[in-house]
Design a protein around this motif. Structure first.
Motif, PDB file in Angstrom:
ATOM      1  N   HIS A 212      52.177 -40.340  55.265  1.00 45.36           N
ATOM      2  CA  HIS A 212      52.750 -41.729  54.839  1.00 45.36           C
ATOM      3  C   HIS A 212      51.705 -42.289  54.009  1.00 45.36           C
ATOM      4  CE1 HIS A 212      56.100 -41.330  57.940  1.00 45.36           C
ATOM      5  NE2 HIS A 212      55.307 -40.699  58.440  1.00 45.36           N
TER       6      HIS A 212
ATOM      7  N   GLY B  90      59.221 -47.238  58.000  1.00 43.95           N
ATOM      8  CA  GLY B  90      58.452 -46.252  58.801  1.00 43.95           C
ATOM      9  C   GLY B  90      56.979 -46.748  58.804  1.00 43.95           C
TER      10      GLY B  90
ATOM     11  N   PRO C 155      51.159 -32.734  61.379  1.00 39.47           N
ATOM     12  CA  PRO C 155      52.483 -32.428  61.134  1.00 39.47           C
ATOM     13  C   PRO C 155      53.292 -33.454  60.618  1.00 39.47           C
ATOM     14  CG  PRO C 155      51.930 -32.477  63.747  1.00 39.47           C
ATOM     15  CD  PRO C 155      50.700 -32.983  63.069  1.00 39.47           C
ATOM     16  N   GLY C 156      54.296 -32.845  59.820  1.00 37.23           N
ATOM     17  CA  GLY C 156      55.144 -34.016  59.016  1.00 37.23           C
ATOM     18  C   GLY C 156      54.432 -34.463  57.729  1.00 37.23           C
ATOM     19  N   ARG C 157      54.939 -35.330  57.198  1.00 38.60           N
ATOM     20  CA  ARG C 157      54.501 -35.928  55.900  1.00 38.60           C
ATOM     21  C   ARG C 157      53.417 -36.905  56.201  1.00 38.60           C
ATOM     22  NH1 ARG C 157      56.110 -34.190  51.117  1.00 38.60           N
ATOM     23  NH2 ARG C 157      55.640 -36.464  50.160  1.00 38.60           N
TER      24      ARG C 157
ATOM     25  N   ASN D  94      61.832 -29.210  48.388  1.00 40.66           N
ATOM     26  CA  ASN D  94      62.326 -29.435  49.940  1.00 40.66           C
ATOM     27  C   ASN D  94      63.693 -28.958  50.208  1.00 40.66           C
ATOM     28  OD1 ASN D  94      61.684 -30.044  52.419  1.00 40.66           O
ATOM     29  ND2 ASN D  94      62.176 -32.334  52.134  1.00 40.66           N
ATOM     30  N   ASN D  95      64.048 -28.790  51.164  1.00 41.01           N
ATOM     31  CA  ASN D  95      65.319 -28.280  51.633  1.00 41.01           C
ATOM     32  C   ASN D  95      66.147 -29.600  51.472  1.00 41.01           C
ATOM     33  OD1 ASN D  95      65.437 -25.910  52.527  1.00 41.01           O
ATOM     34  ND2 ASN D  95      64.565 -26.396  54.561  1.00 41.01           N
TER      35      ASN D  95
ATOM     36  N   ASN E  25      62.982 -30.620  56.651  1.00 39.45           N
ATOM     37  CA  ASN E  25      61.842 -30.594  55.946  1.00 39.45           C
ATOM     38  C   ASN E  25      60.830 -29.434  55.963  1.00 39.45           C
ATOM     39  OD1 ASN E  25      62.254 -33.702  54.712  1.00 39.45           O
ATOM     40  ND2 ASN E  25      62.395 -33.957  57.352  1.00 39.45           N
TER      41      ASN E  25
ATOM     42  N   PRO F  28      57.171 -28.360  55.072  1.00 41.71           N
ATOM     43  CA  PRO F  28      55.846 -28.835  54.956  1.00 41.71           C
ATOM     44  C   PRO F  28      55.202 -28.480  53.535  1.00 41.71           C
ATOM     45  CG  PRO F  28      55.895 -27.655  57.196  1.00 41.71           C
ATOM     46  CD  PRO F  28      57.073 -27.330  56.234  1.00 41.71           C
TER      47      PRO F  28
ATOM     48  N   LEU G 146      56.443 -41.365  62.495  1.00 43.96           N
ATOM     49  CA  LEU G 146      56.845 -42.532  61.598  1.00 43.96           C
ATOM     50  C   LEU G 146      57.896 -42.294  60.648  1.00 43.96           C
ATOM     51  CD1 LEU G 146      53.490 -44.368  60.535  1.00 43.96           C
ATOM     52  CD2 LEU G 146      54.586 -44.401  62.748  1.00 43.96           C
ATOM     53  N   GLN G 147      58.011 -40.960  60.429  1.00 48.84           N
ATOM     54  CA  GLN G 147      59.315 -40.514  59.768  1.00 48.84           C
ATOM     55  C   GLN G 147      60.546 -40.915  60.467  1.00 48.84           C
ATOM     56  OE1 GLN G 147      57.560 -36.423  58.997  1.00 48.84           O
ATOM     57  NE2 GLN G 147      58.918 -36.640  57.176  1.00 48.84           N
TER      58      GLN G 147
ATOM     59  N   SER H 207      59.515 -29.938  60.705  1.00 48.40           N
ATOM     60  CA  SER H 207      58.365 -30.598  60.358  1.00 48.40           C
ATOM     61  C   SER H 207      58.599 -32.338  60.020  1.00 48.40           C
ATOM     62  CB  SER H 207      57.960 -30.061  58.787  1.00 48.40           C
ATOM     63  OG  SER H 207      56.703 -30.819  58.182  1.00 48.40           O
ATOM     64  N   LEU H 208      58.113 -32.894  60.999  1.00 44.85           N
ATOM     65  CA  LEU H 208      58.493 -34.176  61.365  1.00 44.85           C
ATOM     66  C   LEU H 208      57.542 -34.887  62.165  1.00 44.85           C
ATOM     67  CD1 LEU H 208      61.282 -35.352  60.174  1.00 44.85           C
ATOM     68  CD2 LEU H 208      62.193 -35.475  62.524  1.00 44.85           C
ATOM     69  N   ASN H 209      57.184 -36.353  61.860  1.00 44.40           N
ATOM     70  CA  ASN H 209      56.448 -36.950  62.879  1.00 44.40           C
ATOM     71  C   ASN H 209      57.217 -38.510  63.251  1.00 44.40           C
ATOM     72  OD1 ASN H 209      55.700 -38.804  60.571  1.00 44.40           O
ATOM     73  ND2 ASN H 209      54.054 -37.585  59.798  1.00 44.40           N
TER      74      ASN H 209
ATOM     75  N   TYR I   6      48.534 -41.551  63.506  1.00 44.38           N
ATOM     76  CA  TYR I   6      49.924 -41.667  62.918  1.00 44.38           C
ATOM     77  C   TYR I   6      49.974 -41.146  61.566  1.00 44.38           C
ATOM     78  CZ  TYR I   6      50.188 -45.204  66.468  1.00 44.38           C
ATOM     79  OH  TYR I   6      50.031 -45.600  67.840  1.00 44.38           O
TER      80      TYR I   6
END
Lengths: 401, 401, 401, 401
Positions: free
Chosen positions: A11, A361, A7-9, D31-32, C19, C21, C357-358, C353-355, A330
């Motif tokens: 890094h 981050g 999930p998410g970006r 992205n948004n 965000n 994905p 470290l963000q 959509s986020l983790n 992570y």
């Protein structure tokens, strides 16, 4: 298809390939085109003109070669040297080692100046060699501006000074793969004869374009350079430059438009501002490392790199485990220690399209990973040290004032 | 940025780079990734396995090199041959000419078998040479499967038969740049030792990946091949294949995911169906040319190409003007006549991601352009001839039945 | 075109739009299609089936309406109620206020139960009203699951318990705009009659799709609901559901494919894991706020929200200035305080959509901004508090174990 | 995911949604963003200013509503009229029928003027009604500029003339869904009070934005219009226009950037050139239909549409079978006959981002399909007729001269 969805970006903090800015991804989101139509030469012309700015050259001739950094190295060497030619080359880490290996395999007589990994090129020895070489047997000095494996930046101005001091005619060939567009690079001022970089580094593009820039002296050298070359031969390019069609073989349309967008973003930010941003990110990273009580692989302040920091871990920790956990837990991609420093360092790449909060981050993540692997770090300590510095140095974003 | 905007789609009918399918463009629309993470090797593994299918080989070893077709040529030659080695090479058009030029510049002793442009490789002469070469001085037969400049397809099965007949051990090196993935290519059956293509041709990707496949005999040849090579050295790849990390230097993440998507589409359509589609498009194009009263540059039916048709124009017309008008007025990209046939032919590429109605739109455009430049074509005649054939041969789309 | 370019990624921490994905952006990167071809109904069928899972309903009927959350509200109300109908509605922040305003303008008799902003819906008053309403004049309970303006989550299970306890037949209409897909939402278990969300919230899509799910009782209510409706009329959808073509008017092809990709990612992560991730992010944020010595706008632990945290600033600071600086200096997008809490709170959205470290990057940014505006925060304190918690709760990424 | 993959491009010739130009797809590949940041209002401001140009209005006020054409209709009606108001509405095909149905359901007293499907609006009857209506009971004239189901374009200038002639104050409400941006539309000159279109039509965007433009008289009418409205209420927009934030609820960031790109392309081509291109495509299509010996559903030349052609098939053919085969065999998307003309007509949409060779490919496809279904068409005949006309009318592409 994503084999390893999280999930998410992601890094992405390896020292290349680096994050691609959204406008660049957009610019490359396109169908192929006929590269023989008038549109592609028109585009190429602007690229060849503008790319010189990132080398700070007005007299150089750039080549945009469909290859990687390794190919760009080969292009620099084979176009200017002949088998048997003596080169002086500095071994200070994995990438200088690989370049030296290439030089040997291409048949040059490589005079290797080795330093401990973590030190910069030994320019005292260079001075000595130049002083002794009154017969001018040294045909080229090959040096990596920034050694990506150890986070060491060499002083190119000094190299030029030495060459001038000894009135030595050797060619000055520079690998700027992890420096150009991030660190101040002055091709003309430093009298660099061939400088090169790869698209996936500070230019923040996908891999696939080796960007090589040749001084007039380097172009002159092609006339006597006997190294075998076809794909990498600059003269094929020059022939098509004269015709105004520019391409001896098919370029990647997508990378051309991508490079246009990447240069536009760099010029919009301002090249000097880009350097200042990298300086901030580098300094902030080093302050965090210090706060964690860890050592930088780079042994002296004069060599510290603003594009990558190699962090030494205590002997009881395997740095590969840090990289593995970063990715597994992570969604953070750190650089491995390579070769001699495998297991001993992990690397934080802080080059290309990146800003301060992204770095923070990452640093916060590294703190947790250090804890994970048993290093007694104080959580928040690195972030605090970095923030304290950044707080006083981050400028307002010009387009938003 | 589009320097030369025109409404609607560009009709891309050059014989490469070709149209990229939307799903492939989508797959490449992504950020960079750490190529040292476990994800990229996992992806690479599937690619290396699946790419063999488009060569029809189970024993070959593929290399996905960040380069163009020109680099793929160089890779094929330098990994298997030594300077001074005798190659037999067929000069039948611009691309075979360029390959021969490369062979010469790489230091081989090239025995050129020349034919008129529009004819296939003269295999009778090959037979003679093989018969005479009892000392096995010929180290490699270099042949272009499909000469893109003239639309000529050579018969590779016959080459193999001759080699077998004369029990000649020469390596069999094939440029499949404008054939593989469009024309039936049987590496194992034909005993091809090195076959190669470029990503921007029938695979319908952007330029930037040279795909080379080596037979066990070719891999064996690397051990004695003395040609200088570093960037293109297969052994560097093989070293990393063994390690399971696959890459001696940074690959293009985007092209890897793009190749995955391209292969998936090809397998979904079915490789034999892909060939059948190209056969339909080729035949339909030739019927149109005939209906227009024009001649195919290809001089005999046995050599006609299902990926590109070079159309001869009457002497009072400059074929470059046809290409220019196509682009300036109809947003249609046709191929120029090159070198010996410059001004004399224009080319219709019909390879890669393309269907019948796209081709008919192109043919309708060509009819108008022919009128524009003063050729008395009957409007609709070519489209009618092509349609009459297609009407009886286009299958239902399997996923839509 | 980017009016306000800044280097690196924008840190998007408003509580919507969130965000998107990369795989979802990719899925939407496409041309239009004929929505009357068999492909679009086939796709729609899977979406209608799968979207029910995020509502945890098997008996509900979903509608994918080309509109925003405001339109979804209107759809919920007009399909089930008649002008003059009494609704009980809870005013606890800006979004519940706007919904109440809509209810009034649509002609309902709104019985407003107001709480301080920062408190949850007063369910004691609801209990009282239900107890008193033996005549069943209350036709619907309208409640926002998560009030985005104040970061307050209401207890829907209690609402159902009260309705059951008093055997009250009122419809139970729920705005799940900033909860569904992030917080556990149990439509069937809680007996919710209409639940709704918007595509740009926890589903992490662009704005443009209002997703509404109606219970059988809600569908029954449409038969007597006299509110004027055409665009929002569920019966037009139901007519086309029966025909198997699904669409009374043109849907966004891109959003349909985007929704498919978004659902695939959610199911790959696992819906319960998605909730757990939001719980981690929410808790970590609140721990940081506490470490900074600031107060959460949410007045009691029972109401804290795992999708958005509204942070109260000291009276001498204007929270708008925090949001402004975040954007101007750090490329960080925070949520403004709205209406009654304008200037008093800033909001950190931590949904979609986020983790981790963000989030830590964002928290590090907030610390610097707090310093910027004169609040004596200890740099690193929030990050440390959040990290200490996360360190013990972040699981390994399943696809990477 | 593509449920129904077929090689090559889909030939999209339904009269909406239409093909999206590559630069527009690129512009939306993002992205948004926080729509409350200064960037989005800055972008919105340029859009509101520039979108007026496609309506040819300087006095109108545009609204960019997250909805479809159906919602845009509802917005036009509910903002200007009150339940019970008398409207005069012309029933000439499926879309005018649906609008009339909406008017009835919204509670207006609809005075329907019906014509045969294939005829334009009967303006003689309008004249009569206006003449008789000295009490001004008619509050609005509702007319579809271009009826998409039958390919009929109504004469709006005449409507205005009649209103002026009879000095009738009725509002003039126009559905320009399949006309605006393709056919010359003159809001100010024709005194149109509300004009509207949808993003997926001639603007060549995805579905999801209803674009409505209101005259000062229409804005004045909102003050007395008693129709219930919230989501569609222009006054909510006007309130935020005054504040300079523009949005009463969340817009689609992607569609805003897409609209910017779409307008840029239209202005680059030149609006009058866009109209001329549609005129060429319409005329060429009709010439092909004639050459095939088929009839246009449009019964008189004065009503022919330059955006869609509905082709009547002989009674022994089911036009749905033509559409089905087009999709199943040729990857061609044609429009079905709807309602009264179901099975009797198929439709060729020729609006939006489209050029001549694309159309000729479609026409060649239709010829083959006609053969497939047993109609004795002469292959090539339609293409020839269209080409002969186009040959004399296609201009050079300005950017390529």
């Amino acid at each position: 298809m994503d084999y390893t969805y999280a999930p998410g970006r992601n890094h992405l903090f390896v020292p290349g390939p680096v994050n691609i800015p959204e406008p660049v991804i957009r610019a490359m989101n396109r169908n192929n085109e006929d590269y023989r139509s008038p549109a592609v030469p028109a585009l190429t012309k602007t690229l060849l003109e503008d790319v010189k700015k990132i080398f700070k050259t007005t007299t150089g001739t750039p080549f945009l070669i469909p290859t990687t950094g390794t190919g760009a190295w080969e292009s620099a060497l084979t176009n200017t040297l002949s088998p048997g030619d003596r080169t002086v080359s500095f071994l200070i880490g994995q990438f200088s080692l690989l370049w030296i290996d290439q030089q040997k395999r291409l048949g040059f007589n490589v005079d290797v100046v080795e330093s401990d990994w973590g030190q910069g090129a030994n320019l005292d020895i260079l001075a000595k060699k130049l002083a002794e070489d009154t017969a001018h047997s040294i045909k080229a000095i090959c040096i990596v501006h920034n050694e990506t494996a150890t986070g060491v930046t060499n002083n190119l101005a000094t190299v030029r000074k030495l060459l001038d001091h000894y009135r030595h005619p050797a060619l000055f060939l520079v690998d700027g793969v992890s420096s150009i567009c991030a660190l101040d690079f002055r091709m003309d001022e430093w009298g660099v004869d061939v400088a090169l970089t790869g698209s996936q580094k500070a230019l923040s593009l996908p891999t696939g374009m080796g960007i090589v820039c040749a001084s007039p002296k380097a172009l002159e050298a092609t006339k006597t350079a006997k190294s075998v070359r076809v794909f990498f031969d600059w003269n094929d390019y020059l022939k098509f430059y004269k015709l105004g069609t520019y391409w001896p073989y098919t370029p990647s349309i997508q990378l051309l438009y991508g490079l246009r967008a990447a240069l536009d973003l760099i010029f919009e930010e301002g090249l000097e501002n880009v350097f200042a941003r990298h300086s901030r990110l580098g300094k902030a990273t080093r302050l965090a490392v210090e706060a964690w009580g860890l050592k930088n692989c780079t042994q002296k302040e004069e060599w510290v790199s603003d594009t990558v920091t190699a962090v030494l871990v205590p002997p009881y920790i395997d740095s590969s485990e840090i990289v593995r956990r970063a990715w597994k837990r992570y969604n953070l991609s750190l650089g491995l220690g390579l070769n001699k420093v495998a297991g001993k360092v992990f690397r934080i790449g802080h080059l290309g399209s990146l800003n301060e909060l992204q770095l923070l981050g990452c640093l916060a993540g590294v703190e947790m990973i250090l804890k994970d692997v048993g290093y007694p770090v104080k959580l928040g300590s690195g972030v605090a040290a970095a923030s304290a510095y950044l707080l006083n140095t981050i400028p307002l974003i010009p387009s938003r004032i």
